[in-house]
Motif scaffolding. Structure first.
Motif, PDB file in Angstrom:
ATOM      1  N   MET A   1       0.847  -1.201   0.000  1.00 47.39           N
ATOM      2  CA  MET A   1       0.000   0.000   0.000  1.00 47.39           C
ATOM      3  C   MET A   1       0.883   1.251   0.000  1.00 47.39           C
ATOM      4  N   ILE A   2       0.566   2.159  -0.899  1.00 48.84           N
ATOM      5  CA  ILE A   2       1.357   3.379  -1.035  1.00 48.84           C
ATOM      6  C   ILE A   2       0.862   4.426  -0.040  1.00 48.84           C
ATOM      7  N   ARG A   3       1.784   5.017   0.711  1.00 50.52           N
ATOM      8  CA  ARG A   3       1.402   6.055   1.687  1.00 50.52           C
ATOM      9  C   ARG A   3       1.643   7.432   1.096  1.00 50.52           C
ATOM     10  N   LEU A   4       0.607   8.240   1.129  1.00 52.35           N
ATOM     11  CA  LEU A   4       0.665   9.537   0.472  1.00 52.35           C
ATOM     12  C   LEU A   4       0.258  10.650   1.422  1.00 52.35           C
ATOM     13  N   GLY A   5       0.679  11.879   1.051  1.00 56.02           N
ATOM     14  CA  GLY A   5       0.232  13.063   1.774  1.00 56.02           C
ATOM     15  C   GLY A   5      -0.840  13.777   0.973  1.00 56.02           C
ATOM     16  N   THR A   6      -0.992  15.074   1.220  1.00 53.15           N
ATOM     17  CA  THR A   6      -2.067  15.798   0.551  1.00 53.15           C
ATOM     18  C   THR A   6      -1.541  16.796  -0.503  1.00 53.15           C
ATOM     19  N   SER A   7      -0.273  16.611  -0.929  1.00 57.62           N
ATOM     20  CA  SER A   7       0.248  17.484  -1.997  1.00 57.62           C
ATOM     21  C   SER A   7      -0.523  17.202  -3.287  1.00 57.62           C
ATOM     22  N   ALA A   8      -0.483  18.156  -4.205  1.00 55.74           N
ATOM     23  CA  ALA A   8      -1.188  17.975  -5.482  1.00 55.74           C
ATOM     24  C   ALA A   8      -0.689  16.712  -6.186  1.00 55.74           C
ATOM     25  N   ALA A   9       0.629  16.477  -6.116  1.00 52.20           N
ATOM     26  CA  ALA A   9       1.186  15.301  -6.798  1.00 52.20           C
ATOM     27  C   ALA A   9       0.647  14.010  -6.171  1.00 52.20           C
ATOM     28  N   ASP A  10       0.601  13.979  -4.844  1.00 54.18           N
ATOM     29  CA  ASP A  10       0.108  12.775  -4.158  1.00 54.18           C
ATOM     30  C   ASP A  10      -1.373  12.531  -4.432  1.00 54.18           C
ATOM     31  N   LEU A  11      -2.155  13.603  -4.414  1.00 53.50           N
ATOM     32  CA  LEU A  11      -3.585  13.447  -4.696  1.00 53.50           C
ATOM     33  C   LEU A  11      -3.785  12.961  -6.134  1.00 53.50           C
ATOM     34  N   GLY A  12      -2.914  13.426  -7.028  1.00 53.50           N
ATOM     35  CA  GLY A  12      -2.954  12.957  -8.416  1.00 53.50           C
ATOM     36  C   GLY A  12      -2.668  11.460  -8.510  1.00 53.50           C
ATOM     37  N   ARG A  13      -1.712  10.998  -7.723  1.00 50.00           N
ATOM     38  CA  ARG A  13      -1.393   9.554  -7.731  1.00 50.00           C
ATOM     39  C   ARG A  13      -2.564   8.737  -7.219  1.00 50.00           C
ATOM     40  N   ALA A  14      -3.144   9.224  -6.123  1.00 54.45           N
ATOM     41  CA  ALA A  14      -4.296   8.500  -5.556  1.00 54.45           C
ATOM     42  C   ALA A  14      -5.456   8.477  -6.544  1.00 54.45           C
ATOM     43  N   ALA A  15      -5.673   9.599  -7.226  1.00 52.08           N
ATOM     44  CA  ALA A  15      -6.772   9.659  -8.197  1.00 52.08           C
ATOM     45  C   ALA A  15      -6.530   8.689  -9.349  1.00 52.08           C
ATOM     46  N   ALA A  16      -5.277   8.597  -9.777  1.00 54.16           N
ATOM     47  CA  ALA A  16      -4.957   7.659 -10.867  1.00 54.16           C
ATOM     48  C   ALA A  16      -5.276   6.229 -10.430  1.00 54.16           C
ATOM     49  N   ILE A  17      -5.002   5.939  -9.172  1.00 54.44           N
ATOM     50  CA  ILE A  17      -5.306   4.596  -8.640  1.00 54.44           C
ATOM     51  C   ILE A  17      -6.815   4.339  -8.680  1.00 54.44           C
ATOM     52  N   ILE A  18      -7.600   5.324  -8.226  1.00 58.60           N
ATOM     53  CA  ILE A  18      -9.062   5.154  -8.247  1.00 58.60           C
ATOM     54  C   ILE A  18      -9.573   5.010  -9.683  1.00 58.60           C
ATOM     55  N   LYS A  19      -9.049   5.838 -10.572  1.00 59.93           N
ATOM     56  CA  LYS A  19      -9.505   5.780 -11.968  1.00 59.93           C
ATOM     57  C   LYS A  19      -9.177   4.434 -12.613  1.00 59.93           C
TER      58      LYS A  19
END
Ligand code: TXA
Ligand code: MG
Length: 361
Positions: A1-19
């Protein structure tokens, strides 16, 4: 599991995962959610599996703007007074901890709504949640990120403790500011609170007029009466999973046992709590500093970390924000059982009492 913060780049990564059909744990102002693309049935199925949640318990679909509402809800199926009321309530309380149950569009997968003709829809106020939802395509189905029947997570580490690394990523956005889940409000055929939560009955009534007596479940919350019965309110956490399984529920958040710690929890009105003896092996959760001090003076209870106060000053909003964390804390101390004091049954205190009552079964 990838641990992310709330930076724009991290939110982009999480969104790519959901998509791509993956699962992301993300913060909201209420509790952490386990998010999936609301239109991806494979991803939705995984949400139920990861949580151990029965399929009859529908999910909330999270959106990031008013305009997204009509992608999920069929507003034409509402009468015009209902529609006006919805607009008024949404304008006042969105974004925020209020979920509307509305007639759904046929495109919304049955898995998300447990085949109900309605969908639960929420526009959260937490900014990382909003950005994530927007970047993920605008409709993220998310239950609270805990195992079914257990205490909801209000910090990233709680979600990890609950679900391990079963999701594909987690966004750590720090502690949740509200701390109890959204209020679930049904619109059709008269307003009905299906689950008390972050927006209080009084706040809704101020805008919509008085809700009829017996409306929703909060009207049944007569805390002092019920909690004076000392027997029969004990239930252990693991009972939650079998409770009323298979029964169709109007809103399965209404399951009697829910939000449960591992340790048995007893829930009392203030007067009964004050009359309890101090058992060194038990945990105690008081609403206010005054209440705890009064009890400690009478029982001679020592200062220990098993006796906890939700809000020193007796502030219900602060108590709500801490409720799940402190329950988790007491649970982790290996106490024999937990005694919890009811809050005054008004405002967000009603939501706190609802969760404690369900934690007691
Ligand atoms: O604050 C919250 O609402 C959090 C965060 C993550 O947004 N989410 C949350 O989801 O609490 P969950 O799945 O733990 O609770 C959803 C509640 C359940 O009580 C469910 O029964 C109810 O919403 N619900 C969902 N769809 C419904 C529907 N169509 N009709 C009636 N109740 C519904
Ligand atoms: Mg939940």
């Amino acid at each position: 599991m990838i641990r992310l913060g709330t930076s724009a780049a991290d939110l982009g990564r999480a969104a790519a995962i959901i998509k791509a059909g993956g699962l992301a744990i993300f913060p909201t102002e209420t509790v952490y959610g386990l998010g999936a693309d609301a239109f991806n049935t494979h991803a939705l199925a995984r949400v139920f599996d990861v949580k151990g949640r029965p399929r009859f318990d529908p999910l909330i679909i999270h959106i990031a703007g008013f305009s997204a509402l009509e992608r999920i809800a069929d507003l034409d199926a509402l009468g015009s007074p209902e529609r006006l009321l919805l607009e008024k309530l949404a304008k006042k309380f969105w974004p925020g901890p209020l979920t509307f149950v509305l007639p759904k569009r046929p495109e919304v997968p049955d898995l998300a709504t447990a085949a109900l003709p309605t969908a639960a829809i929420r526009f959260p106020s937490q900014s990382a949640a909003q950005k994530l939802i927007e970047l993920s395509g605008g409709a993220v189905a998310a239950p609270s990120a805990n195992r079914f029947g257990r205490i909801s997570p209000t910090r990233a580490e709680h979600a990890v403790a609950e679900l391990g690394d079963a999701a594909d990523c987690i966004i750590d956005g720090g502690p949740c500011s509200v701390g109890v889940e959204s209020t679930v409000l049904s619109i059709q055929g008269g307003l009905k609170i299906l689950r008390p939560g972050g927006i209080s009955r009084e706040q809704i009534e101020e805008l919509a007029g008085p809700l009829p007596e017996g409306n929703g479940i909060s009207a049944n919350l007569n805390v002092p009466q019920d909690t004076t019965q000392r027997t029969g309110i004990i239930i252990s956490g693991n009972k939650a999973a079998t409770m009323e399984e298979g029964e169709p529920a109007a809103s399965p958040g209404m399951l009697k046992s829910h939000y449960a710690p591992e340790r048995p929890l007893f829930f009392y009105g203030s007067d009964v709590m004050q009359a309890l003896p101090c058992c060194p092996e038990d945990g105690y959760l008081f609403f206010s500093g005054t209440s705890r001090k009064t009890w400690a003076a009478r029982t001679g209870a020592p200062d220990t970390d098993r006796i906890i106060t939700l809000s020193e000053s007796g502030d219900a909003v602060e108590a709500a924000a801490r409720l799940f964390e402190y329950l988790r804390l007491l649970d982790g101390k290996g106490v024999r059982r937990i005694h919890a004091e009811a809050l005054p049954e008004k405002g967000i205190g009603a939501a706190v009492n609802d969760r404690l009552r369900r934690a007691a079964g």
